[in-house]
Design an enzyme around this catalytic site. Structure first.
Site, PDB file in Angstrom:
ATOM      1  N   THR A  99       4.361   1.824   2.200  1.00 50.66           N
ATOM      2  CA  THR A  99       5.812   2.019   1.478  1.00 50.66           C
ATOM      3  C   THR A  99       6.727   3.064   2.087  1.00 50.66           C
ATOM      4  O   THR A  99       7.402   3.100   2.595  1.00 50.66           O
ATOM      5  CB  THR A  99       5.527   2.301  -0.077  1.00 50.66           C
ATOM      6  OG1 THR A  99       4.874   1.198  -0.330  1.00 50.66           O
ATOM      7  CG2 THR A  99       6.658   2.602  -0.655  1.00 50.66           C
ATOM      8  N   SER A 100       5.689   4.375   2.296  1.00 50.19           N
ATOM      9  CA  SER A 100       6.653   5.375   2.845  1.00 50.19           C
ATOM     10  C   SER A 100       6.800   5.340   4.287  1.00 50.19           C
ATOM     11  O   SER A 100       7.821   5.735   5.114  1.00 50.19           O
ATOM     12  CB  SER A 100       5.418   6.918   2.704  1.00 50.19           C
ATOM     13  OG  SER A 100       4.361   6.527   3.654  1.00 50.19           O
ATOM     14  N   GLY A 114       0.973  -1.146   0.120  1.00 50.81           N
ATOM     15  CA  GLY A 114      -0.100  -0.175   0.033  1.00 50.81           C
ATOM     16  C   GLY A 114       0.798   1.220  -0.149  1.00 50.81           C
ATOM     17  O   GLY A 114       2.076   1.277   0.178  1.00 50.81           O
ATOM     18  N   CYS A 115       0.137   2.412  -0.411  1.00 49.93           N
ATOM     19  CA  CYS A 115       0.810   3.767  -0.402  1.00 49.93           C
ATOM     20  C   CYS A 115       1.646   4.133   1.192  1.00 49.93           C
ATOM     21  O   CYS A 115       2.611   4.305   1.074  1.00 49.93           O
ATOM     22  CB  CYS A 115       0.152   4.570  -1.046  1.00 49.93           C
ATOM     23  SG  CYS A 115      -1.538   4.762  -0.506  1.00 49.93           S
ATOM     24  N   TYR A 116       0.683   4.204   1.837  1.00 52.55           N
ATOM     25  CA  TYR A 116       1.250   4.630   3.074  1.00 52.55           C
ATOM     26  C   TYR A 116       2.249   3.459   3.820  1.00 52.55           C
ATOM     27  O   TYR A 116       3.134   3.997   4.291  1.00 52.55           O
ATOM     28  CB  TYR A 116       0.021   4.684   4.303  1.00 52.55           C
ATOM     29  CG  TYR A 116      -1.112   5.913   4.295  1.00 52.55           C
ATOM     30  CD1 TYR A 116      -0.406   7.053   4.204  1.00 52.55           C
ATOM     31  CD2 TYR A 116      -2.194   5.643   4.058  1.00 52.55           C
ATOM     32  CE1 TYR A 116      -1.431   8.085   4.203  1.00 52.55           C
ATOM     33  CE2 TYR A 116      -3.242   6.756   4.135  1.00 52.55           C
ATOM     34  CZ  TYR A 116      -2.708   7.787   4.331  1.00 52.55           C
ATOM     35  OH  TYR A 116      -3.572   8.976   4.243  1.00 52.55           O
TER      36      TYR A 116
END
Lengths: 342, 342, 342, 342
Positions: A152-153, A148-150
């Site tokens: 990853t960061s 997911g995007c969150y």
């Protein structure tokens, strides 16, 4: 030339895959599907693709999918899991950009996604597609669960500190902020321009699906991980995630050096000089994650700032990075676009 | 104290009416309705109203409507026309913020709004509620058709020039730009933040419903009006309309002076000094229309810039202005809020 | 490999040149200059370039400039004209992204730019770098005056109609809207986020420097051109120009077909199907101009919608397109990036 | 009628004071000053004030200041301290919206603001103007130090929990996000639309001037306060602050109830129902602070969300609230405007 298919090509991750793959010298997209828009040229839906591709959308059950070597699922959650077994059975490799195969525990998945998992037996073999953690597993994987995007960061921001034991593994906080495209391409009231524009708020503070995903990944890195807090916020911009991460330094190693060393060979992670503040604009449209670490007044408080483009390193770009690894291509192939700034 | 009701209070014009009327010393809102949200306190839907009103939404057929002296329709088009005859018959005055009673010709209405008009017999008696044109008629009206947002900005911008014969009445162009809130409070793909944000486009160039409305009003001012062009655009901001109007000067009178004189006594039209460029921010949240006129190089080309807040002078504010006129109150009552800038 | 230099590399057109050229297989940027930031790595100023280039900024008088084959001026106006003669004299080809060589008449230039022109003798030989008009002249040019952003969008939008005599050449109106990056990278009050955000206004209605530039280009296409009106507006977005063009059809030819035919072989102009509304997002980051033509109700009023990215086709991308032509490369080399959408 | 003056009326807090005071029935603004714009009508600088005020800006040393009963300083930091002693000596009450009198310790002030304090002897008597803490002191104060915007949102968000001993007083984190208007009305590169728009970043992580201010206020509430972390971020919107506050619950009292009870009588603090997520839009233009408290999974982690309009409750509105208290007016006088939403 790798033959690829995209199932669910009319969302933002779908069009982003097409944008990236159109400049990729080693892949040819043969099939793009959309049940709702089947029959239309994909460039009719995304004018940015006019002149770039003549592909016409077909239905999800298009037989041509079976001639692909790799298939990207850019579908809503709970779609890929119904189709994956069949495709895997004929030797097609799958990169799923949805959440269907990210959690190892079927019951946990069920709890967060609201229905039983359709093929729990595949959860174990699915590889969590964060190359910075799982590069060698990805190379051999048949089924990659694109993060997911969150997650990853957040994971990239905490990884070196956790792995090298620089911080307490309890009480970590991730205060994350995302642009609105993270909500996907669909009509919803909360993400209308007049609602989300010129405003800022948190959401899902009581619990967000990315919490268990982040927790599982960090726990795999450091078993002691617990009591982790994750709060997402909506930012009035289209693209970008900024994670502000709070932990407590437990050792004496210099955090800055540790991060620089850890990521020295990573093509898509850029550790900024001490004192920096990365902005999401500096990674917009690129597959890069930029990270800065701070210890105000050289104290025990560690603050990590981590930015990505949610649609690139947080979705389609990372998916292509995984494909490159799976197919033995140079990892940066097709992913060298520089961020669009300003 | 005037007793008022609002039918359809959960759209942007509805909440804007509540915002304005809550500070109005001469009105009490007794009823607010919404078929979809009946039973909920209106402040649950609009947190900005918390602490301001305890009103609970009821259904459109709430009998309490019949005890109101004035009813505002803040409903989608083609709703008010089904209810108006009944309310008028019991002596309730109506201010309709939708388009149902704006056009005099039922066939034209039908053409643009896609269904037969439900009460064409009321079209003649309905008064077009632009005080700067129809103040005395509004005073006596039972049924006021509150103008559209684009029409308000365009008509006010052209009125003095047309009325005083300063310009050719043919070939006039209105290039208009609107914030996204003009599309209303509903989930739609085109007005998602990720679609409308950081982008700009025209729409409905082939024909927009506000064209016949503007044309009818301008023709009532100058019979020779013809060949009028109207092109709307979507601006990535929430509130505001900017109309750029192009005409050809036919006489020798000074346009600046004519505009200043014409609007000298209008409380809500502000003619800026020569050379000015009004911005929408200067009227945000206020009921003011600011206008500047330009004749580059003192030539025959007239360019008028006209800005309003689409939800205030373009909708709810003008509706309250009409209510004030209808009920013999000072026209500016409850409408003295200054624009929120920056 | 072409050796290139960029004078004035710390503005938005400078960083955009670096973004584009870094992906160009036939060019190597050897020198980037900035008097104010000399000594700093360019990636320190633009973090988006980290990992892409090691170039260090030098002063404008860096001798290394003289070893370049082509030099881009990305400087403010009235800078290139002081340096061009010297560079030309040693055989360096120049692409000037500023306005110094766009106007043929020195007096007109002086009038609009507020000082005498430093080398009026070069104005005649300078080639206006709009490939869609001057491709063959550009091929041989030593000095290319890269067009302004507004002029590019307006001229491309009107060119086929004027050239083929489809419209009256008098009374044409260009209502143009630009994102804020058009104002350049400098601290100014009017373009502060809090001033330009959530607002919309026209500016320079009395006269804008791009008016004579557009007029000169269109007159070169159609001698009868006169009485042309140009009004620029500021849009609360970073990138993008949308020109809405109004003319009167004089002939019977189908405008849509004429445009499609005229631009059929142009790699960077895309004529949309009848009825379309291009948005600036569909060209963001790409070198494409998208155009749609409308004749409401098949009348005599022609409305052309033309969109570009002001920093790409309106500046740096077009400069690279010119460089490709000048050096005999395929015109699209390094310019195939797809727009970033959403 | 209170006679008031505003020193430094051309910044955002200055124009906001004028907006609010123009609707205040108990105050008359007699003097507005600006050294840089002296001689101009204030409405020439802020068109939103056209028709509202005829005030003409005078220089800071305007003698008329001495006829005021209360003077607001809306000047940059390090200005008010040079003028305050003189005004206080003639019996004028001062409300300073800058930071000059917020810190009790002159050395600390000096450290953060980069110069010696001009009148350290006044620091003790200055009252920190947060009514929710210091209402009774404000009533008698001659010199009120109006709180900073971040401090207002953070302190109000933590106050009940700290005061009632619900949380550990060490290790608290304030992750705060502000709209760009917080940076003031001045030309700067970092706050240009093209820089701050469509981007998100943290800043001043190493240390921000509001850290000691928040810390001092919280320590006055709970002596044990220590190890406090504050990280500010810039949001691409004009107005609004959202503070996300992290603490650890130490007792068993219900946090929600405690907050509701603590703020039950506060006119400008609104505790939302459990499970809520306040957005900045719901307070835009109003003097309200909205707060929500969360304990995910009923654990020990407390998350408080606190939103204000940085220019109203975070500056000019709070200043007027203080003035009301100082002059014995009802605290809400002139401050009943509802938020502008959407």
């Amino acid at each position: 030339m790798i033959h690829a298919g995209i199932i669910g090509a009319t969302g933002y991750t779908g069009v982003e895959l097409l944008r990236i793959l159109s400049g990729h010298p080693g892949v040819r997209v043969d099939v793009v599907t959309s049940d709702s828009e089947a029959g239309k040229p994909v460039a009719d839906i995304f004018p940015s693709l006019r002149g770039v591709t003549d592909l016409v959308l077909t239905r999800h059950d298009d037989e041509a999918i079976r001639d692909c070597e790799v298939v990207f699922f850019a579908t809503p959650n709970a779609t890929a899991m119904h189709r994956a077994p069949e495709l895997l059975s004929v030797g097609i490799r799958i990169i799923d950009l949805s959440a269907d195969f990210r959690l190892k525990d079927a019951a946990t998945w069920s709890h967060w996604y609201g229905e039983p998992h359709a093929c729990p037996e595949l959860l174990e073999q699915a590889v969590y597609g964060l190359p910075e953690i799982n590069r060698s597993l990805i190379r051999e994987a048949s089924l990659v669960a694109n993060p997911g995007c969150y997650p990853t960061s957040v994971i990239l921001g905490l990884l070196p500190a956790l792995l090298h034991g620089l911080i307490d593994s309890t009480g970590i906080i991730a205060d994350a902020k995302s642009g609105v495209s993270g909500a996907g391409r669909k009509a919803a009231l909360a993400t209308q321009f007049s609602e989300a524009g010129e405003s800022f708020s948190a959401y899902a503070v009581a619990g967000h699906r990315h919490h268990p995903e982040i927790f599982q990944a960090l726990k795999s890195v450091h078993e002691g991980m617990e009591d982790f807090t994750f709060v997402p916020h909506l930012v009035p911009m289209v693209r970008g995630i900024h994670a502000t991460l709070y932990a407590r330094v437990s050792g004496d190693e210099t955090v800055q050096t540790c991060y620089e060393n850890h990521y020295a060979d990573e093509p898509f992670v850029d550790v900024l000089p001490a004192g920096s503040h990365p902005d999401t604009k500096s990674v917009r449209g690129s597959n890069t994650c930029r990270i800065a670490v701070h210890q105000p007044e050289n104290g025990r408080r560690l603050i990590v700032l981590s930015v990505i483009d949610n649609l690139v390193k947080g979705a389609a770009g990372q998916a292509v990075q995984n494909m490159n690894i799976m197919h033995g291509l140079a990892e940066t192939t097709g992913l060298t676009r520089i961020a669009l700034s300003p």
